[in-house]
Enzyme design. Structure first.
Site, mmCIF file in Angstrom:
data_model
loop_
_atom_site.group_PDB
_atom_site.id
_atom_site.type_symbol
_atom_site.label_atom_id
_atom_site.label_comp_id
_atom_site.label_asym_id
_atom_site.label_seq_id
_atom_site.Cartn_x
_atom_site.Cartn_y
_atom_site.Cartn_z
ATOM 1 N N HIS A 62 0.820 -1.176 0.262
ATOM 2 C CA HIS A 62 -0.148 -0.146 -0.085
ATOM 3 C C HIS A 62 0.850 1.432 0.030
ATOM 4 C CE1 HIS A 62 -3.244 -2.808 1.217
ATOM 5 N NE2 HIS A 62 -3.825 -2.279 -0.009
ATOM 6 N N GLU A 106 -14.618 -0.150 -7.187
ATOM 7 C CA GLU A 106 -14.157 -1.509 -6.906
ATOM 8 C C GLU A 106 -15.391 -2.540 -7.581
ATOM 9 O OE1 GLU A 106 -13.727 -5.367 -5.701
ATOM 10 O OE2 GLU A 106 -12.030 -3.914 -5.061
ATOM 11 N N GLY A 138 -14.139 -1.434 -13.131
ATOM 12 C CA GLY A 138 -13.109 -0.353 -13.475
ATOM 13 C C GLY A 138 -12.828 -0.318 -15.061
ATOM 14 N N ASP A 156 -5.146 -1.027 -8.605
ATOM 15 C CA ASP A 156 -4.841 -1.813 -7.433
ATOM 16 C C ASP A 156 -5.659 -3.062 -7.450
ATOM 17 O OD1 ASP A 156 -5.496 -1.486 -3.662
ATOM 18 O OD2 ASP A 156 -4.636 -3.130 -5.059
ATOM 19 N N SER A 157 -5.403 -3.847 -8.606
ATOM 20 C CA SER A 157 -6.241 -4.942 -9.139
ATOM 21 C C SER A 157 -5.742 -6.338 -8.631
ATOM 22 C CB SER A 157 -6.199 -5.134 -10.401
ATOM 23 O OG SER A 157 -5.217 -5.464 -11.103
ATOM 24 N N THR A 158 -6.665 -7.204 -8.883
ATOM 25 C CA THR A 158 -6.190 -8.642 -8.647
ATOM 26 C C THR A 158 -5.312 -8.942 -9.894
ATOM 27 O OG1 THR A 158 -8.287 -8.997 -9.761
ATOM 28 C CG2 THR A 158 -8.231 -9.648 -7.510
ATOM 29 N N PRO A 163 -12.243 -11.352 -13.085
ATOM 30 C CA PRO A 163 -12.679 -9.937 -13.360
ATOM 31 C C PRO A 163 -11.437 -8.796 -13.755
ATOM 32 C CG PRO A 163 -12.833 -10.736 -11.117
ATOM 33 C CD PRO A 163 -12.390 -11.795 -11.880
HETATM 34 N N1 SAM Z 1 -3.087 -6.039 -3.505
HETATM 35 C C1 SAM Z 1 -3.861 -7.103 -4.199
HETATM 36 C C2 SAM Z 1 -2.955 -7.807 -5.360
HETATM 37 O O1 SAM Z 1 -2.079 -7.091 -5.545
HETATM 38 O O2 SAM Z 1 -3.111 -8.819 -5.499
HETATM 39 C C3 SAM Z 1 -4.885 -6.639 -4.677
HETATM 40 C C4 SAM Z 1 -5.951 -5.952 -3.766
HETATM 41 S S1 SAM Z 1 -7.482 -5.490 -4.209
HETATM 42 C C5 SAM Z 1 -8.269 -6.331 -2.950
HETATM 43 C C6 SAM Z 1 -7.981 -6.190 -5.615
HETATM 44 C C7 SAM Z 1 -9.409 -5.883 -5.922
HETATM 45 O O3 SAM Z 1 -9.532 -5.574 -7.421
HETATM 46 C C8 SAM Z 1 -10.177 -6.765 -5.576
HETATM 47 O O4 SAM Z 1 -11.292 -6.314 -4.596
HETATM 48 C C9 SAM Z 1 -11.158 -7.249 -6.879
HETATM 49 O O5 SAM Z 1 -12.597 -7.369 -6.509
HETATM 50 C C10 SAM Z 1 -10.935 -5.763 -7.729
HETATM 51 N N2 SAM Z 1 -11.026 -5.984 -8.904
HETATM 52 C C11 SAM Z 1 -10.723 -6.918 -10.001
HETATM 53 N N3 SAM Z 1 -11.377 -6.883 -11.293
HETATM 54 C C12 SAM Z 1 -11.857 -5.509 -11.236
HETATM 55 C C13 SAM Z 1 -12.361 -4.673 -12.277
HETATM 56 N N4 SAM Z 1 -12.606 -5.030 -13.392
HETATM 57 N N5 SAM Z 1 -13.027 -3.628 -11.879
HETATM 58 C C14 SAM Z 1 -12.831 -2.865 -10.405
HETATM 59 N N6 SAM Z 1 -12.198 -3.739 -9.387
HETATM 60 C C15 SAM Z 1 -11.749 -4.951 -9.827
#
Ligand code: SAM
Length: 282
Positions: A62, A106, A138, A156-158, A163
């Site tokens: 973070h 999110e 997003g 800050d995505s997966t 998704p």
């Molecule tokens: N630090 C983490 C990592 O690097 O693996 C990421 C943490 S954060 C919780 C990731 C977030 O991205 C998740 O809550 C997920 O639901 C969100 N996410 C995934 N695809 C997305 C999209 N298309 N639009 C918005 N949020 C999305």
């Protein structure tokens, strides 16, 4: 009986975490959401079985995704965070007095709810008056965003699966560049330098579809695959990462005691290993 949670990385690699409690197990429209208590890293958030953050090492991720771009931007007022439902990136951004408005976009409301309940410290900024929470995709959000209006966009995505896949496409990075002001900055999580070449090459190539100037940086996160992680900062105006705003850095560090970043690391994180450079750029 001992309970261990294993995260599998590909065919031949697993990381195991001794688990002392399972606090929450949910399934949303997009993914499974689990919260467990681990002996070594405290509370842990998992999405689709992949580690997202833990109480013990979340500060690295973070601080890196928020302060590095924020201190390389002259006046970061209007910011969009894509993903980031745990709230950690928002918490760090709110430490900058220049920040006037953050939109947290999110896709999964269950992530925000479960993090506000089980990670109250990480999620502490989500209800701040400067934050607007937008539950939605997003990719669509940035495609429809007004052009030339944002200072910073943080992705800050997966991982680039499920998704999160669309958040690593050339079209997406182009839409981010369009929504940014001319001196705007994007930063995204860009996977482990130890990952296989094609994924790293693809991310770098797609970021180049939207941005002329690209600055990958690295750090150590023990609970992430292979322990080393990368972020990529990009802009359409050249940035001198050695000339980040030192006065603002000192103020931030005095007021919040950063746990990972220091003056040397603020530019040192951009000193990336050769094998990683080769993987991305060859
Ligand atoms: N630090 C983490 C990592 O690097 O693996 C990421 C943490 S954060 C919780 C990731 C977030 O991205 C998740 O809550 C997920 O639901 C969100 N996410 C995934 N695809 C997305 C999209 N298309 N639009 C918005 N949020 C999305």
């Amino acid at each position: 009986m001992e309970v261990w949670y294993y995260e599998q990385y590909g065919e031949d690699l697993k990381a195991g975490f001794k688990t002392t409690d399972i606090l929450f197990r949910g399934k949303s429209e997009y993914q499974t959401v689990d919260v467990i208590e681990t002996a070594a890293y405290g509370r842990m958030l998992l999405l689709d079985g992949l580690v997202m953050c833990t109480d013990k090492d979340e500060f690295v991720y973070h601080e890196m995704i928020s302060h590095v771009p924020a201190l390389n931007h002259p006046k970061p007022e209007k910011i969009v965070v894509i993903g980031g439902g745990d709230g950690g990136t928002v918490r760090e951004l709110l430490k900058h007095p220049e920040v006037k408005e953050i939109v947290l976009c999110e896709i999964d409301g269950m992530v925000v709810e479960s993090c506000e309940k089980y990670f109250p410290e990480i999620a502490s900024g989500i209800r701040d008056s400067r934050v607007k929470v937008n539950i939605g995709d997003g990719v669509a959000y940035m495609m429809e965003h007004a052009p030339g209006t944002l200072d910073i966009v943080l992705v800050d995505s997966t991982d680039p699966i499920g998704p999160g896949e669309g958040l690593f496409s050339g079209d997406f990075y182009r839409s981010v560049a369009r929504a940014l002001k001319p001196d705007g900055i994007m930063a995204c999580q860009s996977e482990s330098p130890w990952h296989d070449d094609p994924i790293l090459k693809r991310i770098y190539k797609n970021v180049s579809a939207g941005f002329k100037h690209i600055y990958p940086y690295v750090g150590s996160i023990p609970t992430y695959p292979k322990g080393m992680w990368s972020w990529t900062m990009a802009s359409n105006q050249p940035l001198d990462v050695k000339k980040f705003d030192l006065e603002r850095f000192k103020k931030l560090d005095r007021s919040t005691e950063l746990k990972y970043l220091n003056e040397e690391l603020m530019s040192g994180v951009f000193a990336i290993p050769n094998f990683f450079k080769k993987k991305m750029m060859s």
